[in-house]
Design a protein around this motif. Structure first.
Motif, PDB file in Angstrom:
ATOM      1  N   HIS A  85      -2.861  -3.117  -3.108  1.00  7.57           N
ATOM      2  CA  HIS A  85      -2.620  -3.937  -1.922  1.00  7.57           C
ATOM      3  C   HIS A  85      -2.331  -2.964  -0.794  1.00  7.57           C
ATOM      4  O   HIS A  85      -1.496  -2.069  -0.938  1.00  7.57           O
ATOM      5  CB  HIS A  85      -1.424  -4.871  -2.162  1.00  7.57           C
ATOM      6  CG  HIS A  85      -1.041  -5.670  -0.956  1.00  7.57           C
ATOM      7  ND1 HIS A  85       0.133  -5.481  -0.288  1.00  7.57           N
ATOM      8  CD2 HIS A  85      -1.688  -6.670  -0.301  1.00  7.57           C
ATOM      9  CE1 HIS A  85       0.201  -6.333   0.735  1.00  7.57           C
ATOM     10  NE2 HIS A  85      -0.898  -7.072   0.742  1.00  7.57           N
ATOM     11  N   ASP A  87      -1.364  -2.636   3.319  1.00  9.45           N
ATOM     12  CA  ASP A  87      -1.040  -3.388   4.535  1.00  9.45           C
ATOM     13  C   ASP A  87      -0.714  -2.483   5.704  1.00  9.45           C
ATOM     14  O   ASP A  87      -0.369  -1.309   5.544  1.00  9.45           O
ATOM     15  CB  ASP A  87       0.025  -4.464   4.308  1.00  9.45           C
ATOM     16  CG  ASP A  87       1.375  -3.929   3.903  1.00  9.45           C
ATOM     17  OD1 ASP A  87       1.746  -2.860   4.369  1.00  9.45           O
ATOM     18  OD2 ASP A  87       2.061  -4.612   3.116  1.00  9.45           O
ATOM     19  N   LYS A  89       1.435  -2.705   9.266  1.00 14.54           N
ATOM     20  CA  LYS A  89       2.445  -3.514   9.945  1.00 14.54           C
ATOM     21  C   LYS A  89       2.839  -2.818  11.242  1.00 14.54           C
ATOM     22  O   LYS A  89       2.853  -1.595  11.317  1.00 14.54           O
ATOM     23  CB  LYS A  89       3.700  -3.651   9.070  1.00 14.54           C
ATOM     24  CG  LYS A  89       3.474  -4.510   7.854  1.00 14.54           C
ATOM     25  CD  LYS A  89       4.607  -4.380   6.855  1.00 14.54           C
ATOM     26  CE  LYS A  89       4.539  -3.071   6.134  1.00 14.54           C
ATOM     27  NZ  LYS A  89       5.073  -3.059   4.790  1.00 14.54           N
ATOM     28  N   GLY A 101      -2.726  -7.571   5.597  1.00 19.06           N
ATOM     29  CA  GLY A 101      -2.861  -6.894   4.314  1.00 19.06           C
ATOM     30  C   GLY A 101      -4.107  -7.326   3.578  1.00 19.06           C
ATOM     31  O   GLY A 101      -4.779  -8.297   3.956  1.00 19.06           O
ATOM     32  N   ARG A 102      -4.401  -6.589   2.534  1.00 19.13           N
ATOM     33  CA  ARG A 102      -5.574  -6.897   1.733  1.00 19.13           C
ATOM     34  C   ARG A 102      -5.281  -6.516   0.287  1.00 19.13           C
ATOM     35  O   ARG A 102      -4.763  -5.418   0.029  1.00 19.13           O
ATOM     36  CB  ARG A 102      -6.764  -6.092   2.259  1.00 19.13           C
ATOM     37  CG  ARG A 102      -7.907  -5.889   1.292  1.00 19.13           C
ATOM     38  CD  ARG A 102      -8.847  -7.065   1.271  1.00 19.13           C
ATOM     39  NE  ARG A 102      -9.837  -6.900   0.196  1.00 19.13           N
ATOM     40  CZ  ARG A 102     -10.941  -7.613   0.095  1.00 19.13           C
ATOM     41  NH1 ARG A 102     -11.226  -8.539   0.969  1.00 19.13           N
ATOM     42  NH2 ARG A 102     -11.764  -7.415  -0.901  1.00 19.13           N
ATOM     43  N   TYR A 109      -6.794 -11.645   1.588  1.00 17.90           N
ATOM     44  CA  TYR A 109      -6.274 -11.103   2.847  1.00 17.90           C
ATOM     45  C   TYR A 109      -4.939 -11.785   3.101  1.00 17.90           C
ATOM     46  O   TYR A 109      -4.755 -12.944   2.714  1.00 17.90           O
ATOM     47  CB  TYR A 109      -7.211 -11.430   4.014  1.00 17.90           C
ATOM     48  CG  TYR A 109      -8.497 -10.634   3.988  1.00 17.90           C
ATOM     49  CD1 TYR A 109      -8.536  -9.354   4.533  1.00 17.90           C
ATOM     50  CD2 TYR A 109      -9.657 -11.159   3.418  1.00 17.90           C
ATOM     51  CE1 TYR A 109      -9.702  -8.606   4.495  1.00 17.90           C
ATOM     52  CE2 TYR A 109     -10.826 -10.423   3.380  1.00 17.90           C
ATOM     53  CZ  TYR A 109     -10.844  -9.142   3.921  1.00 17.90           C
ATOM     54  OH  TYR A 109     -11.995  -8.399   3.896  1.00 17.90           O
ATOM     55  N   ASN A 137       4.518 -15.257   4.918  1.00 11.23           N
ATOM     56  CA  ASN A 137       3.243 -14.645   4.560  1.00 11.23           C
ATOM     57  C   ASN A 137       2.236 -15.729   4.228  1.00 11.23           C
ATOM     58  O   ASN A 137       2.560 -16.718   3.562  1.00 11.23           O
ATOM     59  CB  ASN A 137       3.463 -13.725   3.353  1.00 11.23           C
ATOM     60  CG  ASN A 137       2.210 -12.973   2.947  1.00 11.23           C
ATOM     61  OD1 ASN A 137       1.307 -13.541   2.364  1.00 11.23           O
ATOM     62  ND2 ASN A 137       2.166 -11.689   3.263  1.00 11.23           N
ATOM     63  N   GLU A 257       0.893 -10.458  -2.096  1.00  7.68           N
ATOM     64  CA  GLU A 257       2.297 -10.645  -1.761  1.00  7.68           C
ATOM     65  C   GLU A 257       2.884 -11.793  -2.593  1.00  7.68           C
ATOM     66  O   GLU A 257       2.353 -12.888  -2.607  1.00  7.68           O
ATOM     67  CB  GLU A 257       2.419 -10.987  -0.276  1.00  7.68           C
ATOM     68  CG  GLU A 257       3.832 -11.000   0.242  1.00  7.68           C
ATOM     69  CD  GLU A 257       4.496  -9.633   0.113  1.00  7.68           C
ATOM     70  OE1 GLU A 257       3.939  -8.656   0.608  1.00  7.68           O
ATOM     71  OE2 GLU A 257       5.579  -9.572  -0.487  1.00  7.68           O
TER      72      GLU A 257
END
Lengths: 285, 177
Positions: A85, A87, A89, A101-102, A109, A137, A257
């Motif tokens: 993952h 991300d 920020k 994020g991915r 996503y 999220n 997440e």
């Protein structure tokens, strides 16, 4: 004799008066200030911490989870496979950050907002004991259309809402409790719940200025199927200037997440646990 | 005789001509191969006793503002350990005070005293200038501080980012108390 006495007398006054000046300056107390660095990173192990990306700074984080360690040397304790993952920020303000994020899992996503509602303060005078952060999220799976996802875009979406309540007890110990609400628009089976509630506990103990031991674990609130496992993670933070490395062991591999809350699959008894690391790199822009 | 002694004892306390500020500026500059770092603190307090030339400074460590928030946090958490040592202080005297005359033109002065940073106290002797301006007195000084002298450990990995000697600039505008 009397000269010597006078000399000693006046030199004594001189020293006294310097200290006295400092005491006069000291009378004004230092105002309470927000505590710094309750945690080193924006995650404890798997879970979000009360920390936000710093104001005007871009933070890149990689969460890397290897395969299960149970096969030993055959796949080098899981190092042959990975779930990731990423991300990115940004701290818009010292109390507000957003990110993208991915995940490799289900090509998800996600977008997130993190806001610091209340800050723990320390110092002389009126202080506040806890920090409160909201984390929100939304995950969107980007799998190709199939029989399950179909045409309805809403079926791809899941949400995670958390209220992170944390406290830095002293320079070494910080703890937090996180009431969590997760919602899936589409659940795998008819009897599965769309809305699930849980609580995540997390904390750290600093060993040196740049090294700490961290742990987090989630507890469900309400019923879960028999196969449910509490997701846990145990790790350490290693800080080197602009990087934080987090090495960890966990029973939750999922990349997206909140996967550690409802989708932990492994357990110590079966040996199905995962090695992993998080790397945080910050850029000042 | 006793009365004279008592008078001598109290006179320096009563006839004080104190000048003070609570918003003095203390900044530092670190020049290293990898980067230059500048931080500014505008919350320094300073007091000068015009009778004796005694001088005191108090600087809250959390008051240093860096351009980079993470750097500021590391400065407090890892280097200056401000939770444990929240203030830096200086107490000392201006040398040859009674022979000096402070006028509107900057007068070179030498200052000797004890600088305390990170809980470590050291005797220092540095130079600066004093000048009368308006109803007050302006003080200016630039000197170098070596973190290692104050038990501030800098790990190898950031050796190229932080200077061995940090240039400190002090700028205060004192007003009569």
């Amino acid at each position: 004799m009397i000269r010597l006495f006078l000399f000693l007398f006046f030199s004594a006054i001189k020293i006294f008066s310097q200290d006295e000046l400092l005491d006069l300056l000291n009378e004004e107390p230092i105002e309470p200030l927000p505590v710094q660095a309750t945690f080193k990173a924006t995650r404890i192990v798997n879970s979000q911490s009360v920390e936000l990306p710093r104001s005007k700074m871009l933070e890149f984080m990689v969460q890397h989870r290897f395969g299960t360690v149970e096969n030993g040397f055959y796949d080098l304790f899981g190092l042959d496979e990975a779930a990731v993952h990423y991300d990115l920020k940004y701290g818009l303000h010292e109390r507000l950050a957003f990110g993208l994020g991915r995940s490799s899992w289900q090509k998800t996503y996600d977008v997130m907002i993190k806001a610091k509602l209340i800050r723990q303060t320390e110092g002389q005078g009126k202080t506040f004991p806890i920090t409160v952060v909201i984390f929100s999220n939304m995950g969107i799976n980007a799998l190709r259309k199939d029989a399950i996802v179909k045409d309805n875009f809403a079926n791809r979406i899941r949400y995670l809402q958390q209220l992170i309540v944390g406290r830095k007890f002293n320079e070494s110990v910080s703890l937090q409790v996180v009431p969590t609400w997760s919602h899936k628009n589409l659940v795998p089976a008819h009897e599965d719940e769309h809305d699930l509630f849980s609580a995540v506990l997390g904390g750290r103990i600093m060993v040196t200025r740049r090294f700490s031991i961290n742990a987090d674990i989630s507890f469900p609130l309400g019923d879960r199927p028999d196969s449910f496992k509490n997701g846990w993670g145990l790790g350490c933070d290693i800080e080197t200037g602009g990087h934080v490395f987090q090495l960890l062991l966990t029973n939750a591999r999922g990349g997206y997440e909140g996967a550690y809350i409802e989708d932990a699959s492994g357990s110590l008894s079966t040996g199905e646990i995962f090695l992993g690391f998080n790397i945080t790199r910050v850029f000042s822009i | 005789m006793k009365k004279i002694f008592l008078f001598l004892c109290c006179a320096p306390l009563l006839a004080r001509d104190l000048y003070i500020t609570r918003s003095g500026a203390v900044s530092f500059y670190s020049h290293a191969p990898m980067e230059d770092i500048v931080a500014v603190n505008k919350q320094a307090s300073c007091m000068l006793d015009l009778e004796t030339g005694s001088l005191a400074f108090q600087v809250p460590i959390r008051g240093f503002i860096f351009p980079n928030a993470l750097m500021q946090e590391h400065f407090n958490e890892n280097y200056l350990e401000s939770h444990q040592f929240p203030k830096a202080t200086f107490k000392g005297n201006i040398d040859h005070w009674l022979e000096l005359k402070i006028g509107p033109d900057p007068q070179d002065v030498a200052v000797t005293g004890t600088l305390t940073i990170h809980g470590v106290s050291r005797e220092i002797s540095e130079s600066g200038t004093l000048a009368r301006a308006g109803g007050g007195i302006n003080g200016l000084a630039t000197f170098e501080v070596a973190p290692a002298d104050y038990d501030i450990r800098i790990p190898k990995i950031v050796r190229n980012n932080i200077a061995r000697k940090i240039q400190v600039t002090v700028n205060v505008k004192l007003q009569q108390k």
